[in-house]
Write an enzyme that holds these catalytic residues in place. Structure first.
Site, PDB file in Angstrom:
ATOM      1  N   CYS A  37       7.095   6.543  -2.606  1.00 26.18           N
ATOM      2  CA  CYS A  37       5.669   6.359  -2.336  1.00 26.18           C
ATOM      3  C   CYS A  37       5.193   7.385  -1.320  1.00 26.18           C
ATOM      4  O   CYS A  37       5.701   7.414  -0.193  1.00 26.18           O
ATOM      5  CB  CYS A  37       5.414   4.971  -1.758  1.00 26.18           C
ATOM      6  SG  CYS A  37       6.158   3.653  -2.706  1.00 26.18           S
ATOM      7  N   CYS A  55      -7.128  10.631  10.486  1.00 24.75           N
ATOM      8  CA  CYS A  55      -7.962  10.063   9.417  1.00 24.75           C
ATOM      9  C   CYS A  55      -9.345   9.675   9.974  1.00 24.75           C
ATOM     10  O   CYS A  55      -9.439   9.043  11.034  1.00 24.75           O
ATOM     11  CB  CYS A  55      -7.269   8.841   8.824  1.00 24.75           C
ATOM     12  SG  CYS A  55      -8.189   8.125   7.458  1.00 24.75           S
ATOM     13  N   ARG A  77       5.827  -7.449  -2.683  1.00 21.64           N
ATOM     14  CA  ARG A  77       6.614  -6.620  -1.748  1.00 21.64           C
ATOM     15  C   ARG A  77       6.497  -7.131  -0.316  1.00 21.64           C
ATOM     16  O   ARG A  77       5.397  -7.224   0.230  1.00 21.64           O
ATOM     17  CB  ARG A  77       6.145  -5.155  -1.833  1.00 21.64           C
ATOM     18  CG  ARG A  77       6.989  -4.195  -0.990  1.00 21.64           C
ATOM     19  CD  ARG A  77       6.743  -2.728  -1.328  1.00 21.64           C
ATOM     20  NE  ARG A  77       6.871  -2.533  -2.761  1.00 21.64           N
ATOM     21  CZ  ARG A  77       5.881  -2.119  -3.556  1.00 21.64           C
ATOM     22  NH1 ARG A  77       4.708  -1.820  -3.051  1.00 21.64           N
ATOM     23  NH2 ARG A  77       6.069  -1.998  -4.854  1.00 21.64           N
ATOM     24  N   CYS A 129     -10.026   1.928  10.265  1.00 20.14           N
ATOM     25  CA  CYS A 129      -9.215   0.721  10.013  1.00 20.14           C
ATOM     26  C   CYS A 129      -8.533   0.285  11.324  1.00 20.14           C
ATOM     27  O   CYS A 129      -7.729   1.035  11.892  1.00 20.14           O
ATOM     28  CB  CYS A 129      -8.174   1.009   8.943  1.00 20.14           C
ATOM     29  SG  CYS A 129      -8.876   1.804   7.470  1.00 20.14           S
ATOM     30  N   CYS A 154       4.684   6.865  -6.602  1.00 22.96           N
ATOM     31  CA  CYS A 154       3.484   6.146  -6.190  1.00 22.96           C
ATOM     32  C   CYS A 154       2.776   6.999  -5.139  1.00 22.96           C
ATOM     33  O   CYS A 154       3.436   7.703  -4.378  1.00 22.96           O
ATOM     34  CB  CYS A 154       3.876   4.801  -5.588  1.00 22.96           C
ATOM     35  SG  CYS A 154       2.464   3.859  -4.964  1.00 22.96           S
ATOM     36  N   CYS A 185      -4.727   0.660  12.136  1.00 22.08           N
ATOM     37  CA  CYS A 185      -4.001   1.851  11.684  1.00 22.08           C
ATOM     38  C   CYS A 185      -3.797   2.907  12.765  1.00 22.08           C
ATOM     39  O   CYS A 185      -4.755   3.431  13.334  1.00 22.08           O
ATOM     40  CB  CYS A 185      -4.718   2.480  10.503  1.00 22.08           C
ATOM     41  SG  CYS A 185      -3.741   3.844   9.795  1.00 22.08           S
ATOM     42  N   CYS A 231      -1.125  -0.991  -7.320  1.00 21.66           N
ATOM     43  CA  CYS A 231      -0.411  -1.614  -6.208  1.00 21.66           C
ATOM     44  C   CYS A 231      -1.470  -1.964  -5.178  1.00 21.66           C
ATOM     45  O   CYS A 231      -2.103  -1.072  -4.617  1.00 21.66           O
ATOM     46  CB  CYS A 231       0.601  -0.624  -5.625  1.00 21.66           C
ATOM     47  SG  CYS A 231       1.367  -1.199  -4.096  1.00 21.66           S
TER      48      CYS A 231
END
Ligand code: SAM
Ligand code: DTB
Ligand code: SF4
Length: 321
Positions: free
Chosen positions: A98, A54, A262, A58, A130, A61, A190
């Site tokens: 998801c 990616c 969650r 972040c 999702c 991550c 979400c």
């Protein structure tokens, strides 16, 4: 009955978060019971449909291309493998599937068509679908809605003030814009965040204010405990006190009474007692299965034993969903 508010202020949030713990949990559990079946938990299963590489930075991550982590890059998964995983998730009691992709934003090529086929396929299995694919434009949000997507995950992650310490490649406003497009397309939202990244309590209140000021509230609020991953800038963060997670969940429950809260990443580092307190504090959804996207999550047998011990049952599939 507590009414829904979208104007919670930082001092009000602080006053709730810092209540004596038993008072806080009692209040959260009371709100929880008004709006939800107290011993029922929604089971969601994650699948990383496109892994690693990616371009975003972040700091938490393992899938960012900027950090050297254990994650191997995998291109977008074939449709049949994805649906096989969804069937296995259903067999384990998950009602929501998801699909996560390590993209900055959704590619404008055939891969998006494949994701739409995945969404349709998951819905045909009678599960909620999702996706979390990064930033969306209006057309993409609409196409996902038309394919039957139930929810879109895009986390605010932290407060606007702390955000720049964690991510520099896109702004807080970019995230809010994507959430607004999801909402506009009629897909449920979400959105939540992470604790344990070195943020102050005040910065946690800031995240909770942003989430609870969204109108309507996000239907799902994932609260992640940082999973420190070797190779990321957060690899050496000290472990957060699980009672801070309990306070975060309880406060989210009180501010957003109707939402599913969650208990997300981080369960591997929590004792049964800490997880029980999270459920008492109003968490009513978890990720099932031995893997989140790229990091471990409790095994099926471990979770079954925990749920049995606590008298927690998994929510049955929603008819019509
Ligand atoms: N690329 C998409 C995006 O950023 O929206 C989707 C995938 S991303 C992995 C989804 C969320 O997982 C992040 O927003 C973050 O809250 C959470 N997450 C990622 N790595 C994590 C970690 N090491 N510990 C806890 N939560 C994490
Ligand atoms: C969310 O808030 N947490 C999930 C889901 N939404 C996509 C992801 C957690 C990822 C944890 C790190 C990993 O397994 O790669
Ligand atoms: Fe990319 Fe999402 Fe990971 Fe950020 S959280 S690096 S956007 S996969």
């Amino acid at each position: 009955m507590q009414s829904l508010r979208h104007d919670w202020t930082l001092p009000e949030i602080e006053a709730i978060y810092t209540l004596p713990l038993t008072e806080l949990v009692y209040r959260a559990a009371t709100v929880h019971r008004e709006f939800h079946a107290p011993n029922q938990v929604q089971g969601c299963m994650l699948l990383s449909i496109k892994t690693g590489g990616c371009p975003e930075d972040c700091g938490y991550c393992p899938q960012s291309a900027r950090y050297d982590t254990h994650v191997d890059h995998q291109p977008l998964m074939p449709l049949d493998e994805t649906l096989e995983a969804a069937r296995a998730a259903k067999a384990q009691g998950a009602t929501r599937f998801c699909m996560g992709a390590a993209w900055r934003d959704v590619p404008k090529d055939g891969r998006f068509e494949r994701v739409l086929d995945m969404v349709r396929g998951v819905r045909e299995l009678g599960m909620e679908a999702c996706c979390t694919l990064g930033m969306l434009n209006e057309e993409q949000a609409q196409a996902l809605a038309d394919a039957g997507l139930s929810a879109y995950n895009h986390n605010l992650d932290t407060s606007p003030e702390f955000y720049g310490n964690i991510i520099t490649t896109r702004t807080y406003q970019d995230r809010l814009n994507t959430l607004a497009r999801v909402r506009q397309a009629g897909i449920t939202v979400c959105s939540g965040g992470i604790i344990g990244m070195g943020e102050s309590r005040t910065q946690r209140y800031g995240l909770l204010r942003e989430l609870s000021n969204l109108t309507p509230h996000p239907e799902s609020v994932p609260v992640n405990l940082l999973v420190p991953v070797e190779g990321t800038p957060m690899a050496d963060r000290p472990k957060e006190d699980p009672l801070e997670l309990v306070r975060m969940i309880a406060t989210a429950r009180i501010l957003m009474p109707q939402s599913m809260v969650r208990l997300s990443a981080g369960r591997m580092s929590l004792s049964d007692e800490a997880q029980a307190m999270c459920f008492l504090a109003g968490a009513n959804s978890v990720f099932l299965g031995e893997k989140l996207l790229t990091t471990p999550n409790p095994e099926q047998d471990t979770d079954q034993a925990l749920f049995q011990k606590l008298g927690v049952t998994l929510q049955p599939a929603n008819v019509g969903n």
